[in-house]
Write a protein that holds these residues in place. Structure first.
Motif, PDB file in Angstrom:
ATOM      1  N   ASP A   1       0.846  -1.200   0.000  1.00 13.50           N
ATOM      2  CA  ASP A   1       0.000   0.000   0.000  1.00 13.50           C
ATOM      3  C   ASP A   1       0.885   1.254   0.000  1.00 13.50           C
ATOM      4  OD1 ASP A   1      -2.903   1.076   0.648  1.00 13.50           O
ATOM      5  OD2 ASP A   1      -1.516   2.202   1.921  1.00 13.50           O
TER       6      ASP A   1
ATOM      7  N   SER B   1      -3.542   2.119   9.727  1.00 17.87           N
ATOM      8  CA  SER B   1      -3.072   2.332  11.113  1.00 17.87           C
ATOM      9  C   SER B   1      -3.579   1.227  12.049  1.00 17.87           C
ATOM     10  CB  SER B   1      -3.479   3.712  11.638  1.00 17.87           C
ATOM     11  OG  SER B   1      -2.994   4.734  10.798  1.00 17.87           O
TER      12      SER B   1
ATOM     13  N   SER C   1       6.054  -1.081   8.787  1.00 19.46           N
ATOM     14  CA  SER C   1       7.281  -1.059   9.585  1.00 19.46           C
ATOM     15  C   SER C   1       8.460  -0.866   8.657  1.00 19.46           C
ATOM     16  CB  SER C   1       7.444  -2.368  10.378  1.00 19.46           C
ATOM     17  OG  SER C   1       8.703  -2.346  11.033  1.00 19.46           O
TER      18      SER C   1
ATOM     19  N   HIS D   1      11.426  -2.044   9.953  1.00 17.56           N
ATOM     20  CA  HIS D   1      12.378  -2.986  10.552  1.00 17.56           C
ATOM     21  C   HIS D   1      12.057  -4.413  10.122  1.00 17.56           C
ATOM     22  CE1 HIS D   1      12.723   0.543  13.205  1.00 17.56           C
ATOM     23  NE2 HIS D   1      13.998   0.173  13.242  1.00 17.56           N
TER      24      HIS D   1
HETATM   25  N1  LIG Z   1      -5.535   6.150   3.588  1.00 14.95           N
HETATM   26  C1  LIG Z   1      -5.010   6.889   4.510  1.00 14.95           C
HETATM   27  O1  LIG Z   1      -5.392   8.066   4.711  1.00 14.95           O
HETATM   28  C2  LIG Z   1      -3.934   6.320   5.373  1.00 14.95           C
HETATM   29  C3  LIG Z   1      -3.508   7.026   6.510  1.00 14.95           C
HETATM   30  C4  LIG Z   1      -2.533   6.438   7.314  1.00 14.95           C
HETATM   31  C5  LIG Z   1      -2.013   5.203   6.996  1.00 14.95           C
HETATM   32  N2  LIG Z   1      -2.397   4.553   5.844  1.00 14.95           N
HETATM   33  C6  LIG Z   1      -1.798   3.243   5.439  1.00 14.95           C
HETATM   34  O2  LIG Z   1      -1.789   2.342   6.554  1.00 14.95           O
HETATM   35  C7  LIG Z   1      -0.451   1.970   6.855  1.00 14.95           C
HETATM   36  C8  LIG Z   1      -0.244   1.679   8.331  1.00 14.95           C
HETATM   37  O3  LIG Z   1      -0.614   2.753   9.156  1.00 14.95           O
HETATM   38  P1  LIG Z   1       0.452   3.616   9.966  1.00 14.95           P
HETATM   39  O4  LIG Z   1       1.617   3.890   9.109  1.00 14.95           O
HETATM   40  O5  LIG Z   1      -0.311   4.745  10.549  1.00 14.95           O
HETATM   41  O6  LIG Z   1       0.948   2.732  11.168  1.00 14.95           O
HETATM   42  P2  LIG Z   1       0.764   1.330  11.906  1.00 14.95           P
HETATM   43  O7  LIG Z   1       0.989   0.203  10.963  1.00 14.95           O
HETATM   44  O8  LIG Z   1      -0.507   1.395  12.677  1.00 14.95           O
HETATM   45  O9  LIG Z   1       1.998   1.452  12.910  1.00 14.95           O
HETATM   46  C9  LIG Z   1       3.302   1.677  12.453  1.00 14.95           C
HETATM   47  C10 LIG Z   1       4.206   2.005  13.634  1.00 14.95           C
HETATM   48  O10 LIG Z   1       4.320   0.869  14.484  1.00 14.95           O
HETATM   49  C11 LIG Z   1       5.672   0.446  14.529  1.00 14.95           C
HETATM   50  N3  LIG Z   1       5.685  -1.027  14.455  1.00 14.95           N
HETATM   51  C12 LIG Z   1       5.287  -1.787  13.402  1.00 14.95           C
HETATM   52  N4  LIG Z   1       5.371  -3.094  13.703  1.00 14.95           N
HETATM   53  C13 LIG Z   1       5.857  -3.166  14.956  1.00 14.95           C
HETATM   54  C14 LIG Z   1       6.161  -4.253  15.800  1.00 14.95           C
HETATM   55  N5  LIG Z   1       5.983  -5.519  15.410  1.00 14.95           N
HETATM   56  N6  LIG Z   1       6.652  -3.977  17.039  1.00 14.95           N
HETATM   57  C15 LIG Z   1       6.822  -2.694  17.440  1.00 14.95           C
HETATM   58  N7  LIG Z   1       6.549  -1.618  16.688  1.00 14.95           N
HETATM   59  C16 LIG Z   1       6.056  -1.850  15.455  1.00 14.95           C
HETATM   60  C17 LIG Z   1       6.361   1.061  13.314  1.00 14.95           C
HETATM   61  O11 LIG Z   1       7.710   1.244  13.608  1.00 14.95           O
HETATM   62  P3  LIG Z   1       8.898   1.202  12.494  1.00 14.95           P
HETATM   63  O12 LIG Z   1       8.338   1.744  11.208  1.00 14.95           O
HETATM   64  O13 LIG Z   1       9.927   2.068  13.112  1.00 14.95           O
HETATM   65  O14 LIG Z   1       9.324  -0.200  12.347  1.00 14.95           O
HETATM   66  C18 LIG Z   1       5.596   2.384  13.208  1.00 14.95           C
HETATM   67  O15 LIG Z   1       6.083   3.326  14.139  1.00 14.95           O
HETATM   68  C19 LIG Z   1       0.347   3.175   6.330  1.00 14.95           C
HETATM   69  O16 LIG Z   1       1.722   2.912   6.255  1.00 14.95           O
HETATM   70  C20 LIG Z   1      -0.346   3.430   5.017  1.00 14.95           C
HETATM   71  O17 LIG Z   1       0.055   2.496   4.051  1.00 14.95           O
HETATM   72  C21 LIG Z   1      -3.370   5.088   5.045  1.00 14.95           C
END
Ligand SMILES: NC(=O)c1ccc[n+]([C@@H]2O[C@H](COP(=O)([O-])OP(=O)(O)OC[C@H]3O[C@@H](n4cnc5c(N)ncnc54)[C@H](OP(=O)(O)O)[C@@H]3O)[C@@H](O)[C@H]2O)c1
Length: 283
Positions: free
Chosen positions: A48, A197, A240, A242
């Protein structure tokens, strides 16, 4: 047992892998390249990204260098807020394809329903944008089309002029905001719900009930939250940078959260933030 290459089927028959790999806030260049490559090596088949994330080029390069046949992958990108309207959408989509180095995407989404610039006439602008997206779909440049951050009224308005209904709605969705109203609306309209998220951008990981449930199942907090999403029938999109976390987040298929623990997680409403209301954002 299910796995990362298992799929749901969208209304048009397109298969979508049950977990996607998120890339928001993943910087373009080595970080995006290496994290997407790690995800593909770990077995993810669904990536994504978005024009707004600024990393389509590195995402595309990692996809190409992975050597995985294109037809085995599911790639999503999104139209950013500056580019609504028929002509702008066509230009923006072409640029996304160029940056990704792909001749089609599996899913193209309108990122937000009513950006500030178009808030006074969002219905008309979305109708024009959607017309362009229907063309990409008919021409095979987008195998599926959908929306993100849309509430029921935004989809209802779109459906007034749409010839093709959206197949996906991507929402902020985790135990801190279950978005029940719009998820039910999606279900009633055969629109698949993607959960962005899923870890609350990391904010849910430290909550005590999540930690306790993780301990009970001998899993990490992240795995519990991703599994929660999967058991609700959403398509979670964990991000992530990592390798260890990337692998761990895809490894959620060998256990099941029981009903009472699912209810505990469902009860965390508001504990780590809520979805942004698209009608009042300042972007
Ligand atoms: N459509 C929209 O408006 C919209 C908005 C927001 C997000 N999104 C999509 O949804 C995806 C995910 O949402 P998000 O980026 O908000 O975050 P998320 O996946 O809810 O959380 C990511 C955070 O958690 C940490 N993390 C991930 N796996 C972990 C684990 N196993 N242990 C400890 N920490 C962990 C990551 O750290 P590190 O990265 O440092 O490893 C990062 O800081 C986005 O990347 C994007 O593709 C879409």
């Amino acid at each position: 047992m299910a796995g990362l290459s298992d799929t749901f089927t969208l209304t048009n028959g397109v298969k979508i892998p049950v977990i996607g790999f998120g890339t928001w806030q993943t910087p373009d260049g080595d970080v995006a390249y290496n994290s997407v490559l790690s995800a593909l090596k770990a077995g993810y088949r669904h990536i994504d990204t978005a024009a707004y994330y600024g990393n389509e080029e590195s995402v595309g390069k990692a996809i190409k260098d992975s050597g995985i046949p294109r037809k085995e992958l599911f790639v999503t990108t999104k139209l950013w807020n500056d580019d609504h309207g028929y002509e702008k959408t066509k230009m923006a989509f072409g640029k996304s394809l160029d940056r990704l180095g792909l001749d089609y995407v599996d899913l193209y989404l309108i990122h937000w329903p009513n950006p500030k610039e178009f808030r006074s006439n969002w219905q008309k602008t979305n109708a024009e944008t959607w017309k362009a997206m229907e063309e990409f779909y008919r021409e095979g440049q987008a195998k599926a089309i959908g929306v993100s951050n849309f509430r029921a009224k935004h989809i209802d308005a779109l459906l007034e002029t749409a010839e093709i209904a959206p197949m996906v709605n991507q929402l902020f969705l985790n135990p801190s905001d279950m978005e029940t109203g719009i998820v039910d609306f999606n279900d009633d309209h055969d629109i698949l719900t993607e959960a962005y998220s899923p870890l609350g951008t990391g904010n849910l990981l430290k909550l005590q009930p999540v930690q306790e449930i993780a301990k009970k199942y001998n899993k990490s907090a992240a795995q519990i939250l991703i599994r929660w999403s999967f058991q609700h029938g959403f398509v979670p999109l964990p991000k992530s940078t990592h390798e260890e976390y990337i692998k761990q987040n895809g490894d959620i298929f060998d256990f099941e959260i029981d009903k009472s623990d699912m209810q505990t997680l469902d009860g965390l409403q508001g504990k780590a933030g809520l979805a942004i209301d698209p009608d009042t954002t300042d972007f």
